[in-house]
Design an enzyme around this catalytic site. Sequence first.
Site, PDB file in Angstrom:
ATOM      1  N   GLU A 169      84.556  41.365   0.583  1.00  0.00           N
ATOM      2  CA  GLU A 169      84.856  41.317   1.208  1.00  0.00           C
ATOM      3  C   GLU A 169      86.242  41.253   2.088  1.00  0.00           C
ATOM      4  OE1 GLU A 169      81.004  38.834   2.810  1.00  0.00           O
ATOM      5  OE2 GLU A 169      82.890  37.055   2.356  1.00  0.00           O
ATOM      6  N   GLU A 218      87.001  32.764   5.157  1.00  0.00           N
ATOM      7  CA  GLU A 218      86.965  31.437   5.839  1.00  0.00           C
ATOM      8  C   GLU A 218      87.647  30.402   5.803  1.00  0.00           C
ATOM      9  OE1 GLU A 218      82.862  31.924   7.535  1.00  0.00           O
ATOM     10  OE2 GLU A 218      83.725  33.679   8.330  1.00  0.00           O
ATOM     11  N   ASN A 260      75.220  34.710   4.107  1.00  0.00           N
ATOM     12  CA  ASN A 260      76.217  33.600   4.293  1.00  0.00           C
ATOM     13  C   ASN A 260      75.547  32.248   5.934  1.00  0.00           C
ATOM     14  OD1 ASN A 260      78.314  31.820   4.765  1.00  0.00           O
ATOM     15  ND2 ASN A 260      79.547  33.042   4.776  1.00  0.00           N
ATOM     16  N   HIS A 279      85.542  31.953  -0.340  1.00  0.00           N
ATOM     17  CA  HIS A 279      84.900  32.724   1.163  1.00  0.00           C
ATOM     18  C   HIS A 279      86.526  32.865   1.722  1.00  0.00           C
ATOM     19  CE1 HIS A 279      83.867  33.848   5.446  1.00  0.00           C
ATOM     20  NE2 HIS A 279      82.623  34.737   4.554  1.00  0.00           N
ATOM     21  N   LYS A 292      76.949  30.471   7.046  1.00  0.00           N
ATOM     22  CA  LYS A 292      78.340  29.289   7.357  1.00  0.00           C
ATOM     23  C   LYS A 292      77.929  28.543   8.214  1.00  0.00           C
ATOM     24  CE  LYS A 292      80.472  33.769   8.274  1.00  0.00           C
ATOM     25  NZ  LYS A 292      80.851  35.227   9.081  1.00  0.00           N
ATOM     26  N   GLY A 335      82.231  39.302  10.814  1.00  0.00           N
ATOM     27  CA  GLY A 335      82.275  38.635  12.091  1.00  0.00           C
ATOM     28  C   GLY A 335      83.259  39.554  12.927  1.00  0.00           C
TER      29      GLY A 335
HETATM   30  C1  PEP Z   1      80.606  36.546   5.052  1.00  0.00           C
HETATM   31  O1  PEP Z   1      80.293  35.955   6.296  1.00  0.00           O
HETATM   32  O2  PEP Z   1      80.700  36.568   3.861  1.00  0.00           O
HETATM   33  C2  PEP Z   1      80.072  37.986   6.732  1.00  0.00           C
HETATM   34  C3  PEP Z   1      80.261  39.095   5.607  1.00  0.00           C
HETATM   35  O3  PEP Z   1      80.252  37.823   7.799  1.00  0.00           O
HETATM   36  P1  PEP Z   1      79.622  39.044   8.810  1.00  0.00           P
HETATM   37  O4  PEP Z   1      78.943  39.448   8.387  1.00  0.00           O
HETATM   38  O5  PEP Z   1      79.176  38.492  10.432  1.00  0.00           O
HETATM   39  O6  PEP Z   1      80.631  40.019   9.164  1.00  0.00           O
END
Ligand code: PEP
Length: 252
Positions: free
Chosen positions: A167, A97, A9, A95, A11, A173
């Site tokens: 997640e 975010e 991802n 997601h 982003k 992040g």
């Molecule tokens: C994500 O954006 O789904 C994610 C898991 O980010 P990161 O790996 O940076 O924690």
Amino acid sequence: MRKTVIAGNWKMNMTPKAAGEFIRALAPEVKGKDKCDIVLCVPFVDIATAAEAAKGTNIKIGAQNVHFEEKGAFTGEISAQMLLEAGAEYVIVGHSERRQYFGETDATVNLRTKAALAAGLKVILCLGEVKEQRLSGITDEVVAMQTKLDLAGITEEQLKNVIIAYEPVWAIGTGLTATPEQADETCGVIRKTIAAIYSEKAADGIVIQYGGSMNDGNAAELLAKANVDGGLIGGASLKTDKFTAIVDAANK
Ligand code: PEP
């Protein structure tokens, strides 16, 4: 029998030019590493360039969101058909975010998932608890509820085109990763919920990824867990060497 899926991802990172260069550099590194499917979910404007660069490789392209209406007065939104025609096969929905910063709810996640599936996209459906929920001991209830709400009205046949990305929001992040045991246990709760809503067969077949600071150092032990069928990777998907190392861990 479930195939591991390693998805990046990106982003809001990488211009179309950078996306093309990245994929041309990554492709030879992951060539023939077919024990896992490899997906890169890129910004909308990168999709066409990324799909062109990925032609003839084992890298598939996805988007990071989709609107639930087919067309109309929805300024700034992108439809499922637009994504498909641009070259996307997958789309991330829900997601954290989007949920945190853009008002996404389980109701809109459900609408987006339905629209994407109806159009023929494969969906990577993200869900997971926030820190306070884990600390309060209600993670299982939270992920079970999200699974039920986000998949409401989706048939068992349609579910074959859904990947769930577990997640934990506190791990995204942040550099904090769920332990392999926590990831396995919570992915297991999601799988049991799928069995309860659909069937044991559906639960056995569905790919459930872990996402949250997965990287080249911790991927192998997370992916070794029975209920963890892959990873959704943010930060570590922006470097070809780190992403390749995760693909390698999935090919062991
Ligand atoms: C994500 O954006 O789904 C994610 C898991 O980010 P990161 O790996 O940076 O924690």
